[in-house]
Structure formats: structure tokens, C-alpha cells
Motif scaffolding. Sequence first.
Motif, PDB file in Angstrom:
ATOM      1  N   UNK A 356       0.700  -1.188  -0.056  1.00 17.79           N
ATOM      2  CA  UNK A 356       0.123  -0.057  -0.057  1.00 17.79           C
ATOM      3  C   UNK A 356       0.968   1.155  -0.014  1.00 17.79           C
ATOM      4  N   UNK A 357       0.274   2.348  -0.146  1.00 21.67           N
ATOM      5  CA  UNK A 357       0.847   3.658   0.189  1.00 21.67           C
ATOM      6  C   UNK A 357       1.509   3.801   1.253  1.00 21.67           C
ATOM      7  N   UNK A 358       2.534   4.447   1.480  1.00 24.46           N
ATOM      8  CA  UNK A 358       3.390   4.619   2.530  1.00 24.46           C
ATOM      9  C   UNK A 358       4.346   3.308   3.194  1.00 24.46           C
ATOM     10  N   UNK A 359       4.241   2.407   2.400  1.00 22.01           N
ATOM     11  CA  UNK A 359       4.822   1.216   2.777  1.00 22.01           C
ATOM     12  C   UNK A 359       6.329   1.186   2.111  1.00 22.01           C
ATOM     13  N   UNK A 360       7.262   0.748   3.044  1.00 20.33           N
ATOM     14  CA  UNK A 360       8.807   0.732   2.397  1.00 20.33           C
ATOM     15  C   UNK A 360       9.245  -0.141   1.370  1.00 20.33           C
ATOM     16  N   UNK A 361       8.174  -0.798   0.612  1.00 18.82           N
ATOM     17  CA  UNK A 361       8.341  -1.578  -0.501  1.00 18.82           C
ATOM     18  C   UNK A 361       7.462  -0.958  -1.571  1.00 18.82           C
ATOM     19  N   UNK A 362       6.735   0.185  -1.412  1.00 19.77           N
ATOM     20  CA  UNK A 362       5.772   0.527  -2.317  1.00 19.77           C
ATOM     21  C   UNK A 362       6.640   1.086  -3.659  1.00 19.77           C
ATOM     22  N   UNK A 363       6.392   0.875  -4.798  1.00 21.84           N
ATOM     23  CA  UNK A 363       7.073   1.762  -5.959  1.00 21.84           C
ATOM     24  C   UNK A 363       5.721   1.951  -6.981  1.00 21.84           C
ATOM     25  N   UNK A 364       5.866   3.110  -7.634  1.00 23.79           N
ATOM     26  CA  UNK A 364       4.933   3.526  -8.465  1.00 23.79           C
ATOM     27  C   UNK A 364       4.732   2.646  -9.722  1.00 23.79           C
ATOM     28  N   UNK A 365       3.759   2.281 -10.284  1.00 27.80           N
ATOM     29  CA  UNK A 365       3.456   1.279 -11.327  1.00 27.80           C
ATOM     30  C   UNK A 365       3.624   1.916 -12.598  1.00 27.80           C
ATOM     31  N   UNK A 366       4.801   2.066 -13.221  1.00 28.00           N
ATOM     32  CA  UNK A 366       5.192   2.827 -14.371  1.00 28.00           C
ATOM     33  C   UNK A 366       4.254   2.700 -15.582  1.00 28.00           C
TER      34      UNK A 366
END
Length: 387
Positions: A356-366
Motif C-alpha cells: 500500500x501507499x506509505x509502505x517501505x516496499x511501495x513503488x509507483x507502477x510505471x
Amino acid sequence: MTLQISNDMPELVALRRFLHQNPELGLSEFKTSDFIADQLTQMGWEVTRGLAKTGIVATLRNGSSDRAIGIRADIDALPIFEETGLDHASQTPGLMHACGHDGHTAILLGAAKALSERRNFDGAVHLIFQPAEENFAGAKIMIEDGLFKRFPCDVVFGLHNDPSIPFGKIAVKEGPMMAAADECLIVVNGRGGHGAEPQDALDPIVCGASIVMALQTIVTRNLHAMDQAVITVGAFNSGKASNVIPERAELAVTIRSFDPKVRDMLETRVREVAEGQAASYGMSATIHYERGYEPTINHVEQTQFIRSVAQRVVGTENVLDLPRPSMGSEDFAFMLAETPGSYILLGTGRTDRDPPLHHPKFDFNDDALPIGVSMWVETVEAYLKND
């Protein structure tokens, strides 16, 4: 139906990942601002800097109409240690783009490039690159610095990525979209002592625990069942040793609501509950209550317009009407309080297990970049229709 789209914007992907590698906190996005300004200048946009320190407004005029549209992207990052392990992971330990603002910025830069090349509109476009969405209300600061007085907009729009929404879907909602966010620090003033002799002390931990539980009754017993609110104690700090009763305890509370009358009631009751519970234990409570972001309220006409745009971009079957507002908050609310507009969500979910947002493993889906760019280009060209 799942939207199928190929990402044919490698330059934009590289730009987004560069932003991801170089995160900066709100009101300190100096390098980010330099980078954005340089990109826009090369595209031929008129660039104005300095609103809210690092904010940018880029303006492009075409034709003879005096109509104007504003589109906003947030540019700040979060104080989180990234754990993605990606090649383009943050190069600044302790900071990362964990909310996708790098993606929002890249989308608006991609739209800027397309608009400058196509020039298929009649009027003025103001692209708002806003700092400090996280915690510092950069939107409010930009407005106080003269955003809409210097750059009048008939309408203003914004978007946020959402990994909980399937990829390619766009979610809209008329009226309340996100909640007001208020903060409260409750300090319980006790009297310290030996843990083995509690009768000679006033234990702020016991009192604080009672306050935590009592606060939960406000929503369930003071609020109408059809109204919406959340009270969460996110931090409870007191003491350092098992055999020492401390002098004080601190409770950090977030309060979310939509209706102004409910908001007023919540503040009154939080104060009454904390002070009353403390008094019942022979102690006092000091309340530091701060009103934060306003509720994000989408305007009906502009939401209907952006829904029609989304239907053309992703197909009617991929446009969702949110069944209820989010209890999260967004400082775009301050822009919507000044200018008619709407705030939408762009689905970026890959799987049901996306961080989820604000998670240390989050990355935007290009892969969502082309959709976002298409949304903003279509929005501008539809609103400033070149007849």
C-alpha cells in the motif's frame, strides 16, 4: 474488463525513476524543483518559481480565450527507509517516494510535453507542481503566496495513484472525497514514584490507558450512526523502566471527519473526555489540539466533466464511482475550497498483494504513466476546446 495498455514512454519512465532515486521532504524539494523547472523550460513553458519555497507554476497559452485550467501534482517524499531493493531505489537513506508523488510529477511533465507539442487548446494552462503535501499543507501555502490571484483558474484538477484499485481503472466521486484531518497531543500530568509503591504516586500510564479506551466511545456513543468519523491513538509514550512510575504520559491522536458540526463536536468531546478521565484519577491533562487539512470536497459539475473525460480515455467500463469517501486526507482540499474542481484516483494495482501507499516496499507502477498523461491532455483539450 481489465484495461490493456502498453507503456511506450521510456523517457518518462526514466524521468520517474530519476525522481524516485532523489527524494526530498516537503518544503526542501530544491533539487526536485530545479529538475522540474529545467524540464519545463526546455519544453517552452513559462516557469514561475518560489511559491511555497519550492513550488512551481508552469503556464502555456494558446489562442485568444481568457479561460484557464489548473492541474496539480505533488512533488514531496516521505521519511521512510526504502526496502524495495530496486535498481532505482532511493539514494538518500531514510527518504523515499512511498506515496507515488514521483509518478504524479512524471505524469504532469509528460502532459506538459504533449500539450506544448500539440497546442490543441484555446486558453491558458497552469501546471501546478506543489511541494509539501505530506504534513505541511503545501497547497495552502501556495494559495497564501498568491497562487490563484497570480494564476487565476476557472477549474482545477488533481489525481492520486491508488494500488488498491485495479490497474487502469479511474475512480471518481462527487462531493466528499477525503476527510478532514486534525491532530491532538494529550499530556497526562501525574506524579512519579516507585513501581512497588503505586499508592504514593499518581500513575499517568493507568490514566492514559483509560483515556485511550474512553476516546473510542465518542464515535460509538456521541456521533449519529449515519455520520462518519475516526479517532485513533497512534502513539502512547511514557516511562522507561518497569519499576518506575513516570511523571507524565503523552498520547498522539488523529481525528478524521467530514461535516463541520461533527468536527466541532469531536474536538469538544476529545477535550472533555481527556480532562474528565484525568480528573477522575486525581490528575490533569493538557490538550494541544490542532485543526489540520480540510475535507476534500469535489464539485459536482467538474466531477461530471472529469468522469466523461475518463470514460473517453479508459472506457466507460473502467470508470468507477467510489461508494464512499476515504478517511485519508489531502491538502488539495484547500485548492478545491478556492476553485471549482475535482480529485480523482488512478488505479495502479498489479495484484491483490501490492504494497500500500506509505509502505517501505511501495513503488509507483510505471505502466500507469501513459494513462495519467492521456487523462491530463484530454482534460485540457476538452475543457479548453479549440473550436
